[in-house]
Design an enzyme around this catalytic site. Structure first.
Site, PDB file in Angstrom:
ATOM      1  CG  ASP A  18       6.075  34.938  19.889  1.00  0.00           C
ATOM      2  OD1 ASP A  18       5.056  34.996  20.631  1.00  0.00           O
ATOM      3  OD2 ASP A  18       6.723  35.896  19.674  1.00  0.00           O
ATOM      4  CG  ASP A  47       3.137  35.665  17.034  1.00  0.00           C
ATOM      5  OD1 ASP A  47       3.080  36.888  16.385  1.00  0.00           O
ATOM      6  OD2 ASP A  47       3.162  35.216  17.944  1.00  0.00           O
ATOM      7  CE  LYS A  92       0.213  37.731  17.549  1.00  0.00           C
ATOM      8  NZ  LYS A  92       1.337  38.243  18.289  1.00  0.00           N
ATOM      9  CD  GLU A 114       5.012  40.194  20.566  1.00  0.00           C
ATOM     10  OE1 GLU A 114       5.633  40.907  21.322  1.00  0.00           O
ATOM     11  OE2 GLU A 114       4.702  39.084  20.821  1.00  0.00           O
ATOM     12  CD  GLU A 123      -0.109  38.826  25.727  1.00  0.00           C
ATOM     13  OE1 GLU A 123       0.093  38.847  24.726  1.00  0.00           O
ATOM     14  OE2 GLU A 123       0.349  38.165  26.668  1.00  0.00           O
TER      15      GLU A 123
HETATM   16  O1  KIV Z   1       2.238  34.060  20.951  1.00  0.00           O
HETATM   17  C1  KIV Z   1       1.180  33.978  21.167  1.00  0.00           C
HETATM   18  O2  KIV Z   1       0.748  32.812  21.486  1.00  0.00           O
HETATM   19  C2  KIV Z   1       0.404  35.156  20.942  1.00  0.00           C
HETATM   20  C3  KIV Z   1      -1.048  35.218  21.663  1.00  0.00           C
HETATM   21  C4  KIV Z   1      -0.876  35.225  23.167  1.00  0.00           C
HETATM   22  C5  KIV Z   1      -1.816  36.170  21.193  1.00  0.00           C
HETATM   23  O3  KIV Z   1       0.918  36.124  20.766  1.00  0.00           O
END
Ligand code: KIV
Length: 298
Positions: free
Chosen positions: A60, A99, A129, A131, A198
């Protein structure tokens, strides 16, 4: 233009098999570093494919790098799906992770499962993914139970950066490092196949990575994680925005892009582009005839 030394050449496409979850687990076991990069469109996916990375994340972060938002928060599921589908069309072998954007999974398990299914069905992602620990652990479990592989993400989680006090490193006190470790272990227990760390002190990341059986992919988490991820536009120097401390620039593509477009503009203005070699000829007789017909019609 630089050429890649022979010992750094990516394996040829023909010798590469699609990345799988068992293979990623094996890479952790064998201590083989896992390479992940973000991509947001067809050409960046083709670049990731040609460079033989192991995983591609439609992050994202694309909200900022390609859509121009001030943060990752406003990007919608529809926008992320469009980016992910374009990336899918440019990829064969790396594992493709989509994401889940802010607001698309937090409300409850049915919402999380429905959004994850869209990433798989409509954009062709292999995994998604999400968070944070906390309530995201149960959302991850529900998505995994629905048959979709999930990658976790702890430490600095940009979707909730305001609640974390801004874009800053996490886990810098024993208490906060324990929170990171607990979240990571809970996500592993919920069935995540991998976790992004991160902006976490390298020593903390190293200790937690050792305790986890699933691969840890670091970004600003030092060299001891099982793999690394960077944002495509950051590592290539395409993005003009602020880049975090953990970014290394491996190229300055933006400068080359500006130079190329400026040269094009200069040549158009000087009348030197296009030249005869950029056009299509017509037989002289046909041209004469055309001129006569045109005059007759005018
Ligand atoms: O959105 C993204 O690019 C991420 C990475 C930094 C892991 O979540």
């Amino acid at each position: 233009m630089s050429t890649m030394p022979a010992n750094l050449k990516a394996p040829s496409d023909a010798s590469r098999l699609p990345m799988t979850l068992p293979r990623l687990a094996e890479m952790k076991r064998l201590g083989e570093p896992i390479v992940m990069v973000t991509a947001y469109d067809y050409p960046s996916a083709q670049v990731a494919q040609a460079a033989a990375v192991d995983m591609v994340l439609v992050g994202d972060s694309g909200a900022m790098t390609v859509l121009g938002y001030a943060s990752t928060v406003p990007v919608s599921t529809e926008e992320m799906l469009m980016l992910a589908a374009a990336v899918r069309r440019g990829l064969n072998t790396p594992l493709l992770v989509g994401d889940l954007p802010f607001g698309s999974y937090e409300a409850g398990d049915p919402q999380a499962i429905a959004t994850a299914q869209r990433f798989v069905k409509e954009a062709g992602c292999d995994a998604v993914k999400l968070e944070r620990g906390g309530t995201s652990v149960q959302r991850a479990r529900a998505i995994v139970e629905a048959g979709i592989p999930v990658m976790g993400h702890v430490g600095l989680t940009p979707q909730t950066a305001t609640a974390l006090g801004g874009y800053r490193a996490q886990g810098r006190t024993a208490r906060r490092a324990l929170t990171v470790a607990r979240d990571a272990l809970a996500l592993q227990e919920a069935g995540c196949f991998s976790i992004v760390f991160e902006a976490i002190p390298a020593a903390v990341a190293a200790m937690v990575t050792k305790r986890l059986t699933i691969p840890v992919i670091g970004i600003g988490a030092g060299p001891s994680t099982d793999g690394q991820v960077l944002v495509f536009h950051d590592l290539l120097g395409i993005y003009d925005g602020r880049t975090p401390k953990f970014v290394k620039r491996f190229a300055e593509v933006r400068e080359q892009m500006i130079a190329g477009v400026a040269q094009y503009a200069a040549e158009v203005r000087a009348g030197t582009f296009p030249g005869p070699e950029h056009g299509y000829p017509i037989d002289e007789e046909e041209l004469q005839l055309f001129g006569k017909e045109l005059d007759a019609q005018a």
